[in-house]
Write an enzyme that holds these catalytic residues in place. Structure first.
Site, PDB file in Angstrom:
ATOM      1  N   PHE A 107       3.811   3.796  -4.439  1.00 53.83           N
ATOM      2  CA  PHE A 107       2.764   2.816  -4.113  1.00 53.83           C
ATOM      3  C   PHE A 107       3.405   1.447  -3.942  1.00 53.83           C
ATOM      4  CE2 PHE A 107      -0.391  -0.422  -5.034  1.00 53.83           C
ATOM      5  CZ  PHE A 107      -1.412  -0.040  -4.181  1.00 53.83           C
ATOM      6  N   ASP A 141      10.998  -1.926  -5.939  1.00 54.74           N
ATOM      7  CA  ASP A 141       9.668  -2.481  -6.176  1.00 54.74           C
ATOM      8  C   ASP A 141       9.415  -2.427  -7.684  1.00 54.74           C
ATOM      9  OD1 ASP A 141       6.983  -2.892  -6.616  1.00 54.74           O
ATOM     10  OD2 ASP A 141       6.327  -1.772  -4.843  1.00 54.74           O
ATOM     11  N   LYS A 199       2.894  -8.322 -10.823  1.00 56.19           N
ATOM     12  CA  LYS A 199       1.911  -8.119 -11.889  1.00 56.19           C
ATOM     13  C   LYS A 199       2.130  -8.924 -13.178  1.00 56.19           C
ATOM     14  CE  LYS A 199      -0.150  -3.763 -10.544  1.00 56.19           C
ATOM     15  NZ  LYS A 199       0.485  -3.137  -9.391  1.00 56.19           N
TER      16      LYS A 199
HETATM   17  C1  LIG Z   1       0.332  -3.079  -7.980  1.00 59.87           C
HETATM   18  C2  LIG Z   1       1.520  -2.712  -7.186  1.00 59.87           C
HETATM   19  C3  LIG Z   1       1.717  -3.217  -5.889  1.00 59.87           C
HETATM   20  C4  LIG Z   1       0.693  -4.077  -5.192  1.00 59.87           C
HETATM   21  O1  LIG Z   1       0.441  -5.267  -5.851  1.00 59.87           O
HETATM   22  P1  LIG Z   1      -0.878  -6.121  -5.481  1.00 59.87           P
HETATM   23  O2  LIG Z   1      -0.713  -7.376  -6.282  1.00 59.87           O
HETATM   24  O3  LIG Z   1      -2.050  -5.304  -5.855  1.00 59.87           O
HETATM   25  O4  LIG Z   1      -0.819  -6.384  -4.023  1.00 59.87           O
HETATM   26  C5  LIG Z   1       2.888  -2.867  -5.238  1.00 59.87           C
HETATM   27  N1  LIG Z   1       3.807  -2.091  -5.825  1.00 59.87           N
HETATM   28  C6  LIG Z   1       3.660  -1.599  -7.058  1.00 59.87           C
HETATM   29  C7  LIG Z   1       4.730  -0.740  -7.668  1.00 59.87           C
HETATM   30  C8  LIG Z   1       2.499  -1.879  -7.783  1.00 59.87           C
HETATM   31  O5  LIG Z   1       2.332  -1.361  -9.009  1.00 59.87           O
END
Ligand SMILES: *Cc1c(COP(=O)(O)O)cnc(C)c1O
Length: 403
Positions: free
Chosen positions: A144, A229, A258
């Site tokens: 994701f 990521d 986050k």
């Molecule tokens: C939450 C998340 C995203 C997206 O972040 P948003 O602030 O919701 O755009 C991307 N990559 C990972 C691994 C995430 O957990």
């Protein structure tokens, strides 16, 4: 006026009004929250919950932490916004602080969310690809990376991706954790590889030992950029500042969001070495990126984690939580995955949604991240006593679901 007085007057029927006023993309969330303190939050009826999800691993310092309140209040009163037309001090301090924690030559871009941090990373990868005649990107199945179209095109989950495709990018998906498949997929024509060091939304799924090191080697051998990521995994969540520090590797590009702002919106993309200087003037930008209030919040988060020894606390509290859940030996618990205060209780049946509901009725907020996995990502300041209250309540929660 107390916080209660502030919260109460309009806080009635919020869920019904949400359903009327908002697009249906979230459905109607199960609880309307009106305030928080430490690891606790309260709903509109005054019911208290122990927050074991922290707004999806965001509220690292919990709720109303004095360091965060002070930093944000002071900065909003001093200078709330500059845009990228002007420099502000908190953004510079934050970039310097992140580079200090990373300990390798690198450069920072500040954004406002996770998906935006990944858009920046993707543009770096595309620029790297154009310069070297590299035409495709590799990402992992079930990964994701966000909801904007670039990040969505990298997201390996058909149910949220396919209806918005086809995408203008050639993204090739490989099974997560399979180093041989990664090696096959990444050639000298590949511009970049996007991976989470542990897959968050897939259900807190760590890779097999050695996978991240193999990814590093494969990218070194082919010249593809390794993009990690760490939007969910970084800023102390696993007991290290960054999850890739467990693997002893350095990525080419790192994305954060986050937990960094402790609840204030912020994202960051870090380019290491040459990847830090790929953009020329004018190649990328954000009006709100580097916002001084969000940057001040992030500085307060990093400073507090450091000052209060929260990394060590996350490791010991995480072990207590993971060990406690696994140690219940409840027939509904198949095992526990994850590290630090970033865990999934894996169930023997696809009843995570029911577990989430039963936990909520018992005063605990958890997240059914997959049909058979319950995500636990409490604020990093959660105490061992608070963890113990959850462990004590969990058998009854599970038995209610099992019956
Ligand atoms: C939450 C998340 C995203 C997206 O972040 P948003 O602030 O919701 O755009 C991307 N990559 C990972 C691994 C995430 O957990």
């Amino acid at each position: 006026m107390t916080k209660d007085d502030l919260a109460k007057p309009d806080a009635t029927g919020l869920r019904e009004r949400h359903a009327t006023a908002f697009m249906p993309n979230y459905g109607v969330p199960p609880v309307a929250l009106v305030r928080g303190e430490g690891a606790y939050v309260w709903d509109e009826a005054g019911t208290r919950y122990l927050d074991l999800i922290a707004g999806i691993a965001v509220s690292s310092l919990g709720h109303g932490h004095p360091a965060l309140v002070e930093a944000v209040s002071r900065q909003v009163a001093t200078l709330a916004h500059t845009s990228n037309l002007f420099v502000n001090e908190p953004e510079v301090l934050l970039a310097e602080r992140l580079l200090g924690l990373l300990g390798a030559p690198a450069k920072v871009f500040l954004a406002n969310s996770g998906t935006e941090a990944n858009e920046c990373a993707l543009k770096l990868v595309l620029k790297h690809g154009r310069a070297g005649g590299r035409g495709y990107v590799v990402a992992a199945e079930n990964g994701f990376h966000g909801r904007t179209l670039g990040a969505l095109s990298l997201t390996g989950k058909a149910s949220i991706r396919d209806q918005f495709g086809p995408f203008p990018l050639d993204v090739r998906f490989v099974p997560y954790g399979d180093a041989d498949a990664l090696k096959q997929a990444v050639t000298g024509e590949c511009s970049g590889v996007f991976l989470e060091p542990t897959q968050g939304e897939a259900g807190v799924v760590p890779p097999p030992d050695g996978y991240m090191a193999a990814a590093r080697e494969i990218c070194d051998a082919t010249g593809a950029l390794l993009v990690l990521d760490e939007i969910q995994s970084a800023i102390g969540r696993t007991g290290h500042w960054f999850a890739h520090q467990h693997d002893g590797i350095v990525p080419d590009v790192l994305t954060l969001a986050k937990g960094l702002g402790g609840g204030m919106p912020i994202g960051a993309c870090v380019g290491f070495g040459d990847a830090g200087t790929l953009f020329a003037k004018g190649d990328h930008g954000s009006t709100f990126g580097g916002n001084p209030v969000s940057s001040a919040a992030a500085l307060a988060v990093l400073g507090t984690i450091d000052r209060d020894g929260l990394l060590a606390h996350v490791r010991s509290a995480g072990e207590r939580l993971a060990g406690g859940v696994a140690g219940l030996r409840h027939p509904l618990i198949a095992g526990v995955r994850g590290r630090g205060l970033w865990l999934a209780a894996v169930l023997t049946a696809p009843v995570a949604a029911q577990v989430q509901e039963a936990a909520q009725r018992a005063g605990f907020l958890v997240n059914a991240v997959q049909p058979d996995a319950v995500r636990l990502a409490p604020p990093l300041i959660v105490t061992e006593d608070q963890i113990d209250t959850f462990l004590a309540a969990l058998p009854a929660i599970l038995s209610e679901v099992a019956s």
